[in-house]
Design an enzyme around this catalytic site. Structure first.
Site, mmCIF file in Angstrom:
data_model
loop_
_atom_site.group_PDB
_atom_site.id
_atom_site.type_symbol
_atom_site.label_atom_id
_atom_site.label_comp_id
_atom_site.label_asym_id
_atom_site.label_seq_id
_atom_site.Cartn_x
_atom_site.Cartn_y
_atom_site.Cartn_z
ATOM 1 N N GLN A 196 4.199 6.689 2.178
ATOM 2 C CA GLN A 196 3.158 6.146 1.762
ATOM 3 C C GLN A 196 3.871 5.015 1.169
ATOM 4 O O GLN A 196 2.537 4.466 1.067
ATOM 5 C CB GLN A 196 3.557 7.598 0.066
ATOM 6 C CG GLN A 196 3.644 6.936 -0.906
ATOM 7 C CD GLN A 196 1.338 7.556 -1.178
ATOM 8 O OE1 GLN A 196 1.407 8.104 -1.128
ATOM 9 N NE2 GLN A 196 1.511 6.266 -1.872
ATOM 10 N N ARG B 102 6.258 17.358 7.424
ATOM 11 C CA ARG B 102 5.894 17.404 5.880
ATOM 12 C C ARG B 102 6.944 18.642 5.427
ATOM 13 O O ARG B 102 6.867 19.678 6.202
ATOM 14 C CB ARG B 102 4.472 17.067 4.993
ATOM 15 C CG ARG B 102 4.857 17.535 3.850
ATOM 16 C CD ARG B 102 4.212 17.466 3.090
ATOM 17 N NE ARG B 102 3.229 16.180 2.319
ATOM 18 C CZ ARG B 102 3.119 15.315 1.590
ATOM 19 N NH1 ARG B 102 2.612 16.773 1.144
ATOM 20 N NH2 ARG B 102 3.040 14.068 1.269
ATOM 21 N N ASP C 73 5.924 7.670 -10.503
ATOM 22 C CA ASP C 73 5.449 9.174 -9.978
ATOM 23 C C ASP C 73 5.307 10.313 -10.537
ATOM 24 O O ASP C 73 6.725 10.472 -11.681
ATOM 25 C CB ASP C 73 6.186 9.497 -8.477
ATOM 26 C CG ASP C 73 6.160 10.469 -7.976
ATOM 27 O OD1 ASP C 73 4.715 10.990 -7.336
ATOM 28 O OD2 ASP C 73 6.694 11.217 -6.639
ATOM 29 N N HIS D 138 9.179 8.805 1.533
ATOM 30 C CA HIS D 138 8.093 9.475 2.175
ATOM 31 C C HIS D 138 7.931 7.932 2.168
ATOM 32 O O HIS D 138 7.055 7.078 1.881
ATOM 33 C CB HIS D 138 7.202 9.351 0.842
ATOM 34 C CG HIS D 138 5.710 10.253 0.765
ATOM 35 N ND1 HIS D 138 5.325 10.210 1.452
ATOM 36 C CD2 HIS D 138 4.951 10.287 -0.037
ATOM 37 C CE1 HIS D 138 4.259 10.585 1.501
ATOM 38 N NE2 HIS D 138 3.860 10.782 0.433
HETATM 39 N N1 NVA Z 1 7.150 13.128 -5.217
HETATM 40 C C1 NVA Z 1 6.256 13.846 -5.080
HETATM 41 C C2 NVA Z 1 5.366 13.300 -3.763
HETATM 42 C C3 NVA Z 1 4.363 13.630 -3.788
HETATM 43 C C4 NVA Z 1 3.490 12.496 -2.529
HETATM 44 C C5 NVA Z 1 6.653 15.098 -4.097
HETATM 45 O O1 NVA Z 1 7.018 14.774 -3.702
HETATM 46 O O2 NVA Z 1 5.832 16.120 -4.550
HETATM 47 N N1 CP Z 2 0.907 11.095 -1.909
HETATM 48 C C1 CP Z 2 0.823 11.661 -1.361
HETATM 49 O O1 CP Z 2 1.747 12.192 0.040
HETATM 50 O O2 CP Z 2 -0.688 13.052 -0.819
HETATM 51 P P1 CP Z 2 -0.742 14.509 -0.562
HETATM 52 O O3 CP Z 2 0.767 15.132 -0.980
HETATM 53 O O4 CP Z 2 -1.785 14.718 -1.349
HETATM 54 O O5 CP Z 2 -0.137 14.575 0.675
#
Ligand code: NVA
Ligand code: CP
Length: 302
Positions: A132, A102, A220, A129
């Site tokens: 997800q 990540r 989101d 992502h």
């Molecule tokens: N769009 C958000 C998703 C978090 C799971 C981010 O990248 O912070």
């Molecule tokens: N939705 C998601 O990826 O959550 P986290 O950022 O908690 O891993």
């Protein structure tokens, strides 16, 4: 399928196979049927951004598959001090059987896959992502019994979620409609892909057009990880891009609502709608576990 870097790399059939395997693994877990497909295997998990769901679901998933999860913080590794990704990839390939990452740049997982010799899984980048969205597709199938022919609407920032939902939705036969303020649409690479699905994809700045007759409504956060300093500007630019009762009145009466979490109540979604659809949203969170286990089995089983 050697890696999960982005859904663009998968066919619709490969996505469906993963969803079928995820359903089976969920069934086995619920019925106490052991499924130690990854006994003796180690998964590294490299984080340079925060995480609750991704971290815990991958860690628990590896244990349920009989394997060993190894959490690696970007700050603690030499990569945080500038050791090249190319070298990190080749070193880690000598120790572990798969790596989930990540991070910010999509180029990092792409380079790890290029230079290493183990499966690489994208656990979120600024661009995509995919884990997800596999969980999202699994959840939609559970509630609607199918994906083909449904309309998915996404309200808000054209971010990693919008990008992956557009690709995953279109590849599995859904129509995808995105409502984003001008200048905040999905990435060019994604829009180019969507152009190959005439009549199935729509990008608008009108939330009610996007939501019209939708079976699935997704949103989101307005500011993703790494964009926190832009929040004041974004709160202005995204005002009105909210999943609320009025928006939902334009969707189908039995529409489900998904949110990858964490959610910012009264920004992209009202508390009222969030709580009315908490069943779907937390099933979606649970399905991260099952969908990712399917990915792990597919990529790492000998
Ligand atoms: N769009 C958000 C998703 C978090 C799971 C981010 O990248 O912070
Ligand atoms: N939705 C998601 O990826 O959550 P986290 O950022 O908690 O891993």
């Amino acid at each position: 399928m050697k890696h999960l870097l982005k859904l663009l790399d998968l066919t619709g059939d490969e996505i469906t196979e993963l969803l079928n395997l995820a359903d089976q693994l969920k069934y086995e877990l619920k019925h106490g049927i052991p499924h130690p497909h990854l006994a003796g295997k180690t998964l590294g998990m490299l984080f340079t951004k925060a995480s609750t769901r991704t971290r815990v679901s991958f860690e628990v998933g590896m244990v349920q598959l009989g394997g060993y999860p190894l959490i690696l913080s970007g700050n603690d590794l030499q990569i945080g001090r500038g050791e090249p990704v190319q070298d990190t990839a080749r070193v880690l390939s000598r120790y572990i059987d798969g790596l989930m990452i990540r991070t910010f740049s999509q180029q990092d997982p792409e380079d790890l896959a290029k230079y290493g010799s183990i499966p690489i899984i994208n656990g979120l980048t600024d661009m995509y992502h995919p884990c997800q969205v596999l969980a999202d597709l699994m959840t939609i199938r559970e509630y609607k019994g199918k994906l083909e022919g449904l309309k998915l609407c996404y309200i808000g920032d054209g971010n990693n979620m919008a990008n992956s939902l557009t690709v995953g939705g279109l590849k599995t036969g859904m129509a995808v409609s995105i409502a984003a303020p001008k200048g905040y649409g999905p990435a060019k690479e994604v829009l180019d892909f969507a152009a190959g699905y005439p009549g199935k994809f729509n990008l608008t700045d009108d939330i009610f057009t996007a939501a019209k007759d939708a079976d699935v409504v997704v949103t989101d956060v307005w500011a993703s990880m790494g964009q926190e300093q832009e929040i004041i500007q974004r709160q202005k630019d995204f005002a009105g891009y909210q999943v609320n009762t009025k928006l939902m009145s334009h969707a189908k009466a039995d529409a489900i609502v998904l949110h990858c979490l964490p959610a910012h109540r009264e920004e992209e979604i009202t508390t009222e709608i969030f709580e009315a659809h908490a069943a779907e949203i937390f099933d979606e969170a649970e399905n991260r576990l099952h969908a990712q286990k399917a990915v792990l089995v597919k990529l790492m089983k000998g």
